[in-house]
Scaffold this active site. Sequence first.
Site, PDB file in Angstrom:
ATOM      1  N   GLY A  11       0.672  -0.911  -0.070  1.00  0.00           N
ATOM      2  CA  GLY A  11       0.373   0.103   0.523  1.00  0.00           C
ATOM      3  C   GLY A  11       0.505   0.986  -0.109  1.00  0.00           C
ATOM      4  N   ASN A  13       1.546   3.054  -2.470  1.00  0.00           N
ATOM      5  CA  ASN A  13       0.713   3.668  -3.432  1.00  0.00           C
ATOM      6  C   ASN A  13      -0.521   4.598  -2.753  1.00  0.00           C
ATOM      7  OD1 ASN A  13       2.078   3.959  -6.288  1.00  0.00           O
ATOM      8  ND2 ASN A  13       1.925   2.053  -5.415  1.00  0.00           N
ATOM      9  N   MET A  93      -4.688  -7.111  -6.846  1.00  0.00           N
ATOM     10  CA  MET A  93      -4.109  -8.081  -7.293  1.00  0.00           C
ATOM     11  C   MET A  93      -5.170  -9.115  -8.165  1.00  0.00           C
ATOM     12  SD  MET A  93      -0.796  -7.551  -7.926  1.00  0.00           S
ATOM     13  CE  MET A  93       0.692  -6.280  -8.084  1.00  0.00           C
ATOM     14  N   LEU A  96     -10.705  -8.126 -12.630  1.00  0.00           N
ATOM     15  CA  LEU A  96     -12.686  -7.434 -12.436  1.00  0.00           C
ATOM     16  C   LEU A  96     -13.185  -7.949 -13.552  1.00  0.00           C
ATOM     17  CD1 LEU A  96     -11.842  -3.986  -9.747  1.00  0.00           C
ATOM     18  CD2 LEU A  96     -13.041  -6.847  -9.138  1.00  0.00           C
ATOM     19  N   ASN A 110      -6.275   1.545 -12.593  1.00  0.00           N
ATOM     20  CA  ASN A 110      -5.644   1.334 -12.330  1.00  0.00           C
ATOM     21  C   ASN A 110      -4.446   1.659 -13.081  1.00  0.00           C
ATOM     22  OD1 ASN A 110      -4.369  -1.791 -11.680  1.00  0.00           O
ATOM     23  ND2 ASN A 110      -4.002  -1.843 -13.293  1.00  0.00           N
ATOM     24  N   HIS A 112      -0.043   0.683 -13.485  1.00  0.00           N
ATOM     25  CA  HIS A 112       0.569  -1.183 -13.306  1.00  0.00           C
ATOM     26  C   HIS A 112       2.047  -0.630 -13.701  1.00  0.00           C
ATOM     27  CE1 HIS A 112       0.728  -4.870 -15.033  1.00  0.00           C
ATOM     28  NE2 HIS A 112       0.973  -4.168 -16.193  1.00  0.00           N
ATOM     29  N   ASP A 152      -5.110  -5.162 -17.781  1.00  0.00           N
ATOM     30  CA  ASP A 152      -3.876  -4.179 -17.633  1.00  0.00           C
ATOM     31  C   ASP A 152      -3.564  -3.184 -18.832  1.00  0.00           C
ATOM     32  OD1 ASP A 152      -2.976  -4.300 -15.001  1.00  0.00           O
ATOM     33  OD2 ASP A 152      -1.927  -6.622 -16.009  1.00  0.00           O
ATOM     34  N   GLU A 181       5.929   5.603  -9.596  1.00  0.00           N
ATOM     35  CA  GLU A 181       4.377   5.567  -9.687  1.00  0.00           C
ATOM     36  C   GLU A 181       3.667   6.633  -8.527  1.00  0.00           C
ATOM     37  OE1 GLU A 181       3.952   0.601 -10.286  1.00  0.00           O
ATOM     38  OE2 GLU A 181       4.046   1.474  -7.936  1.00  0.00           O
TER      39      GLU A 181
END
Length: 195
Positions: A11, A13, A93, A96, A110, A112, A152, A181
Amino acid sequence: MRLIVMISGSGSNLQAILDAVQAGELAAEVALVVSNRASAYGLERAHKAGVPTLYFPLKPYKDRGADRTEYDADLAAKLSPYQPDLIVLAGWMHVLSPVFLDQFPRQVINLHPALPGMFPGTEGIHESYEAYQRGEVEHGGCMVHYVIPEIDAGEVIQQAVVPIHPGDTVDDFETRMHQTEHKIIVAAIRTVIDK
Ligand code: GAR
């Protein structure tokens, strides 16, 4: 702007998002943090920031042989009451399916750890590093994109090159990846807010 952040691990990010909200750099609040793993350190980060959490594992569904879409439908039902404007997959991970995505049209993005079309799946950092060692790529990269059923892939909101240097270990590259990121995830949310 009400955000739901979905995680599966450290976590870091999520932390970048929480810090940006706290610093007034994002006109948003994190309404909920969702994890599919009980041990995800990101849950601890959410608790420290006073953000509600939901642990929602796939295993009970797998154990009783339920269809994967049942998990996605139940997950969407759990999230809906929070009335998210944007759902941010930050190290989530699981893929969906449309059963989930159709509940939140153009509201799921998302992060990636590779550039568009490169290294889809959960091993983007290691695969980029190994491809560099074989001379197949000159650098790595990361992106934030709208989520579509394809893994992705989907319209890109932010992307950045992440250099790999000849003497790098994979850990060096991973550290540089996360630093980049942390910037693009916040920039991408800001781009969506400003639309
Ligand atoms: C990030 O590197 C993110 O790009 C990756 O998981 C990591 C989560 O790190 N996501 C994917 O690989 C999705 N395909 P964090 O838990 O420290 O934020």
